[in-house]
Design a protein around this motif. Structure first.
Motif, short mmCIF file in Angstrom:
data_model
loop_
_atom_site.label_atom_id
_atom_site.label_comp_id
_atom_site.label_asym_id
_atom_site.label_seq_id
_atom_site.Cartn_x
_atom_site.Cartn_y
_atom_site.Cartn_z
N GLU A 1 0.77 -1.24 -0.01
CA GLU A 1 -0.01 0.13 0.12
C GLU A 1 0.75 1.40 0.13
N SER A 2 1.86 1.41 0.80
CA SER A 2 2.76 2.40 0.83
C SER A 2 3.65 2.73 -0.53
N VAL A 3 3.85 1.52 -1.18
CA VAL A 3 4.57 1.69 -2.50
C VAL A 3 3.73 2.11 -3.56
N GLN B 1 0.72 3.80 -3.36
CA GLN B 1 0.04 5.08 -2.94
C GLN B 1 0.56 6.33 -3.71
N ASN B 2 1.95 6.13 -4.09
CA ASN B 2 2.41 7.21 -4.86
C ASN B 2 2.66 6.92 -6.32
N SER B 3 1.95 5.66 -6.80
CA SER B 3 2.13 5.43 -8.36
C SER B 3 0.87 5.94 -8.96
N SER B 4 1.14 6.31 -10.23
CA SER B 4 -0.15 6.86 -11.02
C SER B 4 -0.81 5.80 -11.79
N ASP C 1 -2.60 8.21 -15.20
CA ASP C 1 -1.98 9.63 -15.61
C ASP C 1 -2.28 9.94 -17.22
#
Length: 371
Positions: free
Chosen positions: A310-312, A314-317, A335
Motif C-alpha cells: 500500500e505504501s508503495v 499509493q505514490n504510483s499513477s 496519468d
C-alpha cells in the motif's frame, strides 16, 4: 617815602598830594618793586648802586621757574597702563599705578606701558619635520605685557627676542612631529606645544611678555611642490575610501555568512534530532511488531506485506486490478487517461465512466470500445 611807612601822612595816599588826584603810576611801580626786593633780601632804593628792578626780575623769574618745574612734573597714568620710573637712568622697583602722579622732572623719567592691549606678532618659516619633509608654517602670536619693568629693562628689543624665541620653539616642535600631524589633525596640538615652549623661553629671557594664544594660520608643503603634494593627498584619500568601502562590504558579508552558517548548524541539529527520533520510534515500533509477530506470525506477516504494498502503490499513477479467475493483473494508466481527458475537455464523471468501461472490457476479454 611810601604812604604806609611810619611818619607818613597817615594811611591815605591821596593826602600827600592834596586834592590834585591819584599818585603817579611810575612811583607806585617803584614802591612795589622795592617791596618785592625786600622780600628777597634786597636793599632800599637809592641806598646802594644796584637797581631794584633787576632784583625783582630775578625773583619773579625764579618763582615762575619753580611753578613751571612743579607743573612739569605732574603726569597721569591711564587705567590700562603702568608707569616705569627711571631715576638718573636707573629703573626703580616700584611701578606707578593709574591716576595722577608727580615726579621731579629731569631727575625722573616715567615711561608708561600698556598692559591690557593684546599685541600680535606674525612669523613664517620653512621647517624640517621628523620624517624629513619640509613644511611651510605661518603662525600668529598674541601676547600682552605682564611685567612692564622687565619689558623695558631686561632686554634691549623685546620684539626681536620674541621673534627669536618663536623661531626656536616652532623648530623644536615641528622637528619632533611628522608632516601629517603638522598639516592635518595635529595643528592644534602643535600650536599648544609651541605656546608652552615659547612662554618658557620668554620667562627664561625675562622679557616680561605673557603669551595669550598661538594660532597656526597655515601649515603645508612649500609652493614649489604643492601640486605633487596634492596628488599624494588625493591618492591617500582614495586609499582611505577604498579601505572604508572594503570594511563596509565586509561588515555586510560577514554577518550574513555567519547567519547562514548558524542556520546550517541549526538545520543539521534539527535533522539529527529528527533522525534520532524517527529511529527511536521505528525501534519501538519494531519491538511492538515483534511481540505481535510472536503471538500470530502468519497474520502479522500478511499485514506487513499489505502495508508495504500500500505504501508503495499509493505514490504510483497506475492502478492494478486483479482479474478474477486468472493469473494476470490489469494495469490502468491513470496519468495518461487523465491527461487525455483534460486535453479533450472531459469532466471527472466522464473519466470515471471511461475507467469503468475499461475494467469491464478487460474482464470480459474483449477489446475496449471506442467512444
Amino acid at each position: 617815602m611810601a604812604w604806609n611807612e611810619p611818619g607818613g601822612n597817615g594811611n591815605d595816599p591821596w593826602k600827600r598830594r592834596g586834592d590834585q588826584g591819584p599818585p603817579d603810576l611810575d612811583e607806585a611801580l617803584r614802591e612795589f618793586q622795592n617791596k618785592v626786593t625786600g622780600m628777597f633780601g634786597g636793599g632800599k632804593s637809592g641806598g646802594s648802586g644796584r637797581s631794584p628792578f633787576k632784583w625783582s626780575t630775578v625773583g619773579i623769574a625764579a618763582v615762575v621757574l619753580a611753578i613751571a618745574y612743579g607743573a612739569w612734573g605732574i603726569y597721569q597714568i591711564d587705567q590700562q597702563e603702568r608707569g616705569v620710573v627711571f631715576r638718573f637712568g636707573r629703573a626703580l622697583t616700584e611701578t606707578k599705578l593709574p591716576g595722577l602722579h608727580w615726579n621731579p622732572p629731569v631727575i625722573d623719567v616715567v615711561t608708561p606701558v600698556n598692559i591690557t592691549r593684546v599685541n600680535s606678532h606674525s612669523h613664517q618659516a620653512l621647517m624640517l619635520t621628523e620624517d624629513e619633509n619640509i613644511v611651510d608654517v605661518s603662525l600668529t602670536v598674541q601676547f600682552v605685557v605682564g611685567d612692564p619693568r622687565a619689558f623695558l629693562v631686561n632686554v634691549r628689543n623685546p620684539g626681536t627676542s620674541l621673534d627669536h624665541a618663536t623661531e626656536s620653539a616652532l623648530r623644536h616642535v615641528v622637528g619632533s612631529s611628522t608632516m601629517d600631524s603638522v598639516i592635518t589633525e595635529g595643528r592644534e596640538a602643535v600650536a599648544i606645544e609651541v605656546q608652552d615652549r615659547l612662554q618658557a623661553y620668554l620667562n627664561r629671557y625675562g622679557t616680561g611678555i605673557t603669551v595669550s594664544k598661538v594660532n597656526i594660520d597655515r601649515s603645508g608643503p612649500p609652493q614649489q611642490v604643492q601640486e605633487a603634494f596634492d596628488d599624494v593627498q588625493k591618492a591617500k584619500e582614495d586609499e582611505v575610501r577604498a579601505v572604508n568601502e572594503a570594511n563596509a562590504y565586509a561588515e555586510g558579508v560577514v554577518p550574513g555568512a555567519r547567519g547562514e552558517a548558524q542556520k546550517a548548524i541549526e538545520e543539521a541539529n534539527a535533522y539529527r534530532e529528527q533522525v534520532i527520533a524517527e529511529a527511536t520510534g521505528e525501534a519501538r515500533r519494531f519491538n511492538q511488531l515483534l511481540a505481535q509477530y510472536q503471538l500470530a506470525p502468519e497474520v502479522t506477516r500478511d499485514r506487513l506485506y499489505i502495508n508495504s504494498i500500500e505504501s508503495v502503490l499509493q505514490n504510483s499513477s497506475k492502478v492494478m486490478v486483479d482479474v478474477e479467475g486468472g493469473n494476470n493483473m490489469m494495469v490502468l494508466p491513470l496519468d495518461s487517461i487523465t491527461s487525455r481527458a483534460a486535453a479533450g475537455g472531459q469532466s471527472a464523471n466522464e473519466i470515471a465512466d471511461q475507467v469503468l468501461r475499461e475494467i469491464e472490457a478487460r474482464q470480459a476479454g474483449r477489446p475496449r470500445e471506442s467512444r
